[in-house]
Design an enzyme around this catalytic site. Structure first.
Site, PDB file in Angstrom:
ATOM      1  N   HIS A  37      -8.661 129.681 113.966  1.00  0.00           N
ATOM      2  CA  HIS A  37      -7.299 129.921 114.445  1.00  0.00           C
ATOM      3  C   HIS A  37      -6.235 129.489 113.437  1.00  0.00           C
ATOM      4  O   HIS A  37      -5.041 129.711 113.659  1.00  0.00           O
ATOM      5  CB  HIS A  37      -7.075 129.181 115.773  1.00  0.00           C
ATOM      6  CG  HIS A  37      -6.069 129.832 116.662  1.00  0.00           C
ATOM      7  ND1 HIS A  37      -5.213 130.827 116.242  1.00  0.00           N
ATOM      8  CD2 HIS A  37      -5.778 129.629 117.977  1.00  0.00           C
ATOM      9  CE1 HIS A  37      -4.440 131.196 117.233  1.00  0.00           C
ATOM     10  NE2 HIS A  37      -4.756 130.479 118.309  1.00  0.00           N
ATOM     11  N   ASP A  72      -5.156 134.892 114.626  1.00  0.00           N
ATOM     12  CA  ASP A  72      -4.596 134.721 115.960  1.00  0.00           C
ATOM     13  C   ASP A  72      -5.429 135.468 116.991  1.00  0.00           C
ATOM     14  O   ASP A  72      -6.244 136.346 116.655  1.00  0.00           O
ATOM     15  CB  ASP A  72      -3.154 135.226 116.006  1.00  0.00           C
ATOM     16  CG  ASP A  72      -2.227 134.390 115.135  1.00  0.00           C
ATOM     17  OD1 ASP A  72      -2.503 133.189 114.971  1.00  0.00           O
ATOM     18  OD2 ASP A  72      -1.243 134.948 114.614  1.00  0.00           O
TER      19      ASP A  72
END
Length: 513
Positions: free
Chosen positions: A483, A487
């Site tokens: 992450h 995304d």
């Protein structure tokens, strides 16, 4: 004169290795290219062959010791300088004295006769099950199960004898009893005796002569076999003389009856306890490396997983239609794995962030897709790399997957074949898992796990714009990602592209055959 053997370079990125086992000891002879020892690196486990012939004079590195490339491992000479601590040549063992001959055999020889072995050599019949269809969830990265032969227990065991009585034994395969001469029919409603002639079979499997005709003769062995196999003899049409039911008829009926039942609900075999229970073993070097990298990956990245479900009915139909031709032209079984790989590679080209790496505060986008394929081995999980997978056909991907998986399991990979991956594909469904949350290994930022392909009812659109329930082949696709640069929306877009490609099923032009 002696010559030292050093640890050779085992790959561009390999700088050291751990000696796991010596295959030769001091004082033993060795030939050119004969394996000397086993070495484990952070890439592969391999054997180090001897560059010269001679005798092991001195071992310089102990087992479980880690040394750098170029370090001396062992000295080999002509034997004159062998260490006194080496193993001495084993003395020749004296020939064992002949065992005393049994008294019965001696007496038989003196009498001019030899003892007769009355033990028969039964030849139990074997029933070979038909080869099952390939599991829909089996990936090419794993071995497929092979059908097992079912050994039919023979009921014709030899009959033991009491002391002083001659032993009697039944023959390996019972011969059909001779047909007794027919007797004059007598008006009687009693059933025919077991020794009467069996009537001819009518075409329908019932004995000729109506309901009062005698049933075909069945030997006790065949009757016992039918009872053991749960076969109703009244439903079996005999192939013997006069419609007699033979052992082969019972076995064929049992196999025909058990095939659908076994496919529907095969009884789970009793699992044997593992010999590892209650033991303590040291981690292999490969396991230590995997453990260290897993911890570093979890501590230095922000990982999460997104899952979608894909309808792969169109792929399943194409696979069923083309698998025979594909096998004939490529020599490879057509599994779901290359379809998943092709769809993933095309999606990586559309969304290169999933194929990127992190370099400090920079994001590096490679101009190629090197797909690592997770392979389960006895030594642990390894990930050989398909280089430049972009543009490959189904046949090319299938061949690469099968070759890398086979050489990985046989420990014949080169260390560099495990490096350079930009994205990983793991078939977690090959052992029945629906999905999991696979772990991303640096420097990659994503890994796609494909679950088991299963059939289940699903809502589908009809031609008139309505909806209905239909049986569909589905699979879960789980993408774990870092992450820090990927995304959730990036992951969803990538997975949607993979799902749409699979659901369209338009792979006819990409088969490469």
């Amino acid at each position: 004169m002696s010559e030292s053997v050093t640890l050779p370079a085992l790959g561009e990125s390999v700088t050291e290795g751990t000696v796991t086992r010596w295959l030769k000891q001091v004082g033993e002879s060795v030939e050119v290219d004969e394996p000397l020892l086993e070495v484990s690196t952070d890439k592969v486990d391999t054997e180090i062959p001897s560059p010269v012939a001679g005798v092991i004079e001195e071992i310089l590195v102990e087992e479980d010791e880690t040394v750098e490339v170029g370090a001396e491992l062992v000295r080999i000479g002509d034997g004159s300088g062998a260490s006194s601590g080496g193993d001495a040549a084993p003395e020749a063992e004296p020939e064992p004295e002949p065992e005393p001959q049994p008294q019965e055999d001696v007496m038989a020889e003196e009498a001019g006769t030899a003892p007769v072995d009355s033990s028969p050599e039964p030849a139990p019949a074997r029933v070979q099950d038909d080869e099952p269809e390939e599991d829909a969830d089996a990936g090419s990265s794993y071995s497929e199960p092979t059908p097992e032969e079912e050994v039919v227990p023979s009921s014709e065991a030899p009959v033991g004898s009491d002391e002083g009585k001659p032993a009697q034994a039944a023959p390996p395969a019972p011969a059909e009893p001779e047909q007794p001469k027919p007797e004059q029919p007598k008006p009687s409603s009693a059933p025919a005796a077991s020794g009467s002639q069996a009537p001819q079979s009518s075409g329908s499997g019932q004995p000729a002569g109506g309901a009062h005709a005698a049933a075909p003769y069945v030997t006790p062995i065949v009757r016992k076999l039918a009872n053991d196999r749960g076969v109703d003899l009244s439903s079996v049409q005999g192939s013997g003389v006069g419609g007699r039911i033979r052992k082969e008829d019972v076995l064929a009926a049992a196999e025909q009856a058990s095939a659908p039942a076994a496919a529907a609900a095969a009884p789970a075999p009793k699992a044997e306890p593992s010999p590892l229970r209650g033991t303590t073993v040291k981690m292999s070097r490969l396991r230590k490396v995997v453990a260290e990298r897993a911890v570093v990956s979890m501590q230095s990245t922000a990982q999460l997983t997104t899952v979608v479900e894909a309808d792969v009915t169109a792929v399943a139909k194409l696979r069923a239609r083309m698998k025979d031709e594909f096998l004939a032209k490529t020599g490879q079984k057509l599994s779901f794995m290359p379809f998943f790989a092709l769809a993933a590679v095309e999606a990586l080209q559309q969304y290169p962030i999933i194929n990127a790496t992190v370099d400090g505060d920079s994001i590096v986008y490679p101009d190629h897709e090197n797909v690592s394929i997770a392979v389960d081995t006895e030594r642990g999980l390894l990930t050989p790399v398909i280089r430049n997978a972009g543009g490959m056909s189904i046949a090319e991907l299938s061949g690469q997957i099968a070759d890398l998986a086979s050489r990985t399991r046989d420990n014949k990979l080169k260390p560099d074949e495990l490096a350079g991956g930009t994205f990983t594909l793991t078939n977690t469904g090959s052992r029945g898992a629906l999905f999991d949350t696979p772990l991303v290994f640096l420097p990659q930022v994503a890994i796609l796990g494909t679950g088991a392909v299963v059939k289940k009812p699903a809502v589908v659109a009809t031609a008139d714009g309505g909806e209905s329930i239909a049986i569909r082949s589905t699979v879960y696709l789980a993408l774990s990602y870092d992450h820090r640069i990927v995304d959730g929306a990036d992951a969803a877009r990538f997975l949607t592209a993979v799902r749409q490609r699979l659901e369209a099923g338009d792979f006819q032009g990409s088969l490469g055959i």
